[in-house]
Design a protein around this motif. Structure first.
Motif, mmCIF file in Angstrom:
data_model
loop_
_atom_site.group_PDB
_atom_site.id
_atom_site.type_symbol
_atom_site.label_atom_id
_atom_site.label_comp_id
_atom_site.label_asym_id
_atom_site.label_seq_id
_atom_site.Cartn_x
_atom_site.Cartn_y
_atom_site.Cartn_z
ATOM 1 N N ALA A 192 14.937 -3.813 -5.931
ATOM 2 C CA ALA A 192 15.483 -2.523 -5.523
ATOM 3 C C ALA A 192 14.467 -1.793 -4.653
ATOM 4 O O ALA A 192 13.301 -2.199 -4.558
ATOM 5 N N ILE A 193 14.940 -0.724 -4.048
ATOM 6 C CA ILE A 193 14.027 0.244 -3.446
ATOM 7 C C ILE A 193 13.656 1.221 -4.557
ATOM 8 O O ILE A 193 14.541 1.795 -5.194
ATOM 9 N N TYR A 194 12.374 1.399 -4.764
ATOM 10 C CA TYR A 194 11.891 2.287 -5.811
ATOM 11 C C TYR A 194 11.453 3.608 -5.175
ATOM 12 O O TYR A 194 10.646 3.620 -4.245
ATOM 13 N N TYR A 195 11.999 4.692 -5.714
ATOM 14 C CA TYR A 195 11.721 6.022 -5.193
ATOM 15 C C TYR A 195 10.916 6.829 -6.209
ATOM 16 O O TYR A 195 11.281 6.889 -7.391
ATOM 17 N N GLN A 207 10.084 -1.010 -1.235
ATOM 18 C CA GLN A 207 10.920 -2.139 -1.620
ATOM 19 C C GLN A 207 10.165 -3.071 -2.565
ATOM 20 O O GLN A 207 9.036 -3.482 -2.284
ATOM 21 N N VAL A 208 10.829 -3.412 -3.669
ATOM 22 C CA VAL A 208 10.329 -4.445 -4.567
ATOM 23 C C VAL A 208 11.389 -5.533 -4.640
ATOM 24 O O VAL A 208 12.546 -5.260 -4.963
ATOM 25 N N LEU A 248 5.622 13.268 -1.467
ATOM 26 C CA LEU A 248 5.378 12.088 -2.300
ATOM 27 C C LEU A 248 5.305 10.857 -1.412
ATOM 28 O O LEU A 248 6.174 10.658 -0.554
ATOM 29 N N VAL A 249 4.297 10.037 -1.641
ATOM 30 C CA VAL A 249 4.134 8.814 -0.866
ATOM 31 C C VAL A 249 3.944 7.643 -1.827
ATOM 32 O O VAL A 249 2.951 7.591 -2.566
ATOM 33 N N GLU A 250 4.907 6.712 -1.796
ATOM 34 C CA GLU A 250 4.824 5.531 -2.640
ATOM 35 C C GLU A 250 4.044 4.429 -1.936
ATOM 36 O O GLU A 250 3.997 4.372 -0.702
ATOM 37 N N SER A 251 3.491 3.554 -2.744
ATOM 38 C CA SER A 251 2.841 2.367 -2.206
ATOM 39 C C SER A 251 2.924 1.263 -3.251
ATOM 40 O O SER A 251 3.129 1.532 -4.440
ATOM 41 N N GLY A 252 2.764 0.029 -2.789
ATOM 42 C CA GLY A 252 2.704 -1.102 -3.703
ATOM 43 C C GLY A 252 3.902 -2.008 -3.711
ATOM 44 O O GLY A 252 3.934 -3.000 -4.438
ATOM 45 N N GLY A 253 4.912 -1.715 -2.913
ATOM 46 C CA GLY A 253 6.063 -2.597 -2.880
ATOM 47 C C GLY A 253 5.704 -3.974 -2.351
ATOM 48 O O GLY A 253 4.682 -4.146 -1.676
ATOM 49 N N GLY A 254 6.546 -4.961 -2.679
ATOM 50 C CA GLY A 254 6.269 -6.302 -2.197
ATOM 51 C C GLY A 254 7.247 -7.319 -2.741
ATOM 52 O O GLY A 254 8.219 -6.980 -3.411
ATOM 53 N N LEU A 255 6.943 -8.585 -2.452
ATOM 54 C CA LEU A 255 7.750 -9.714 -2.917
ATOM 55 C C LEU A 255 7.000 -10.396 -4.051
ATOM 56 O O LEU A 255 5.845 -10.806 -3.870
#
Length: 126
Positions: free
Chosen positions: A92-95, A121-122, A4-11
């Motif tokens: 949070a860190i989203y998993y 990370q979001v 699984l590979v997440e993407s899209g985290g940000g500030l």
């Protein structure tokens, strides 16, 4: 072996909308459920949302009902988390998680999911 590979985290700013993605590969034909957990600094990992791959039914944590929407694209083996009206407490860190089965009673338990992404990370600023 499912990966699984997440993407899209940000500030982002409080009140904004944001979307996370998670792409699955390897053994995806065995996936029955995919979803998201999160972990805020100093807190335990908590359930956010999951969706059943074939039935398109979803569950949500009380804290995100009405604000977050989970969806999936079977052709792309990808699950999305649309997050609206973000709050600083959503930081949070989203998993991303996946399982080869579903439990109506334990879907919100981290132990149900043998496959985890590395996390993204979001950060929601006030």
């Amino acid at each position: 072996q499912v990966q699984l590979v997440e993407s899209g985290g940000g500030l982002v700013q409080a009140g904004d909308s944001w979307r996370l993605s998670c792409a699955a590969s390897g053994g995806t034909e065995s996936i029955y459920t995919m979803g998201w957990f999160r972990q805020a600094p100093g807190k335990e990992r908590e359930f956010v949302s999951i969706i059943r791959w074939s039935a398109d039914t979803a569950q949500y944590a009380d804290s995100v009902i009405g604000r977050f929407t989970i969806s999936r694209d079977n052709a792309k083996n990808t699950v999305y988390l649309q997050m609206n009206t973000l709050k600083p407490e959503d930081t949070a860190i989203y998993y991303c998680v996946a399982s080869t089965y579903h439990s109506s009673n334990h879907y919100n338990s981290a132990g149900m999911y043998p496959y985890w992404g590395q996390g993204t990370q979001v950060t929601v600023s006030s």
